[in-house]
Structure formats: C-alpha cells, structure tokens
Design an enzyme around this catalytic site. Structure first.
Site, PDB file in Angstrom:
ATOM      1  N   SER A 283       8.052   2.433  97.894  1.00  0.00           N
ATOM      2  CA  SER A 283       8.278   2.917  99.259  1.00  0.00           C
ATOM      3  C   SER A 283       7.788   4.354  99.370  1.00  0.00           C
ATOM      4  O   SER A 283       7.741   5.095  98.370  1.00  0.00           O
ATOM      5  CB  SER A 283       9.768   2.857  99.598  1.00  0.00           C
TER       6      SER A 283
ATOM      7  N   TYR B  30      18.486   5.536  97.650  1.00  0.00           N
ATOM      8  CA  TYR B  30      17.306   4.702  97.885  1.00  0.00           C
ATOM      9  C   TYR B  30      16.047   5.442  97.438  1.00  0.00           C
ATOM     10  O   TYR B  30      15.187   4.865  96.757  1.00  0.00           O
ATOM     11  CB  TYR B  30      17.208   4.342  99.362  1.00  0.00           C
TER      12      TYR B  30
END
Length: 264
Positions: A141, A154
């Site tokens: 990501s 995250y």
C-alpha cells in the site's frame, strides 16, 4: 515470462482478491482461492469456474501458520504453483479525537497483514526455488511508504511487507523466482468503503486487478498505482518530516478500528 497456469490467491472472497480471481479465471487456469468467508468464497469460485477456470477453494485463516503450511504444501504437490498472490489484509485506524489504537486491535491487524503474508509465502520459497521458476506477489500500500497519523498499525504492517518483499527479491530472483511488490492507492472495496476521507484517484477493484495482472505479466519488481499519488508519496519522504506530519493532520480522516482482537 510465461503465463501462470496454477495460481494461489489469499483474501479471495472480496475486494482485490476477488477481482484478481476473476481477472485470471480462464480455461486452462487452476485457481487456489483462500478466504475466511465460506459463502463469499463459494460465490467467487462459482463465478471463476463459469469463466472456464478449475478451482480449489478453502476456508483457511492466513493467521494460522500450521493450517496454511499444510494446505499450501498439499496443493503445491498436486499442482505446482506458478504464482502466489499474498493479498489477504484488513484495515484499522483512528477516529477523530482518538489518540492511540487499542493494543489488541493492533496485534490483530499485524497477525493478518504481516504474519498472514509470511504464512502464505514461506511454504513456497523452497519448492519454487527448487523448480527454478515461479512468481511471488505481495499486496502492499502507499501507506507502507510513509506512516500515516490516522493509521499507525496499518502503515507499519505495510512497511514491513514492503521490506520483506524487497529483501526476498534480492535473493530469490537469482534462483529463478520473481518477486513483485504491489503498492496500491485507494481501491473501491468493502475494506476501503468504511474509511471516511477524500480518496484521490480511487479506482475500482476490477481496474486494480487489471493493473496488477498486467504488471505481474511484465515481471515488474514494483507495481505502483496511481502513478501521481505514488510519486507524491515518494516526494513526501524527502520533505522535512514535521512539515509532512503537519500536512497530513490537516486532512479529516476517520478510519474505523478493526473489530478483530488478539490478546497479549
């Protein structure tokens, strides 16, 4: 590089994993699909089978190292994998006004996003290297490029899998095994729909799957999209850190904390 014929995809029951399964589904392709939702996984398997692919689908939790190792080893012995896509992941973060994430939620996220990737890839490193061919893809990501103040755990999980993929690439490609890191921006999935924020250059899951598949077919080391946001995030790393911190905190972002928990 040659077209993969036997493909393993984790997190295949929804989002990018589902879209990838449908993107690869075709006659002569065998898809091994893993996910935690039996009902959704069955729906994806049926749709992929309707496109001509043969399917092995199983409800296996990527956090369970022993179960993953046993299932993957058995599947690889039957139809050796050409491509494995470590896609399974969850999101979690902070709502406005919340200072820190719950420790149990942080560990639950790491169990899936980091250890789930390890549990997917580790069983295939030796057999792929022994065959001298294959490809490993890790879904990362943009959050892995620079820590986001509204998603600390995250960001940490994606930074870790980025480093892991990069480390593997330097060693495994000498043995004929390609390693590709996918650095994805905003993709419209049930996972991201829960996030309240501006989502620049958001793409559909089908479009994301198309970009990823094309990049893997080309054997690219890094598949990053959208290009503009990727370059902007890379640029942010070269700017004064506290200026970037200040800039990120100017945005209103609400990322629901995961309901999953792992006790210490």
């Amino acid at each position: 590089m040659r077209q993969p014929r036997a493909i393993l995809i984790t997190g295949a029951s929804s989002g990018i994993g589902r879209a990838l399964a449908l993107a690869y589904a075709a006659p002569g392709i065998h898809l091994s699909l893993l996910g935690r939702s039996e009902a959704r996984l069955a729906e994806v398997a049926a749709a992929a089978e309707a496109q001509g692919a043969s399917i092995s689908a199983a409800q296996v939790d990527v956090r369970d190292r022993e179960a993953m190792s046993a299932w993957i080893a058995a599947a690889d012995a039957t139809k050796p994998f050409d491509l494995v896509i470590a896609n399974a992941g969850i999101t979690s973060g902070l709502a406005d006004g919340v200072i820190a994430e719950e420790p149990e939620a942080v560990r639950a996220l790491l169990a899936t996003n980091l250890f789930g990737v390890l549990n997917t890839i580790e069983p295939l490193i030796a057999p792929m290297c022994a065959r001298g061919q294959g490809q490993i893809a890790v879904i990362g990501s943009l959050a892995g490029l620079r820590g986001l103040p509204f998603s600390p755990a995250y960001s940490a999980s994606k930074a870790a899998v980025h480093a892991y993929a990069e480390s593997l690439r330097g060693r495994l490609e000498r043995r004929g095994v390609l390693v590709s890191l996918v650095v994805a921006g905003f993709v419209k999935t049930p996972l991201n729909d829960s996030i309240s924020a501006v989502k620049p250059f958001e793409v559909s899951d089908a479009r994301a799957a198309e970009i990823i598949k094309n990049g893997l077919t080309q054997g690219r080391a890094v598949i990053a999209f959208p290009a503009a946001l990727y370059l902007a995030t890379r640029l942010a790393r070269s700017l004064p850190p506290r200026f970037v911190d200040w800039l990120f905190t100017r945005f209103s972002v609400n990322v629901p904390e995961t309901k999953e928990r792992v006790k210490p």
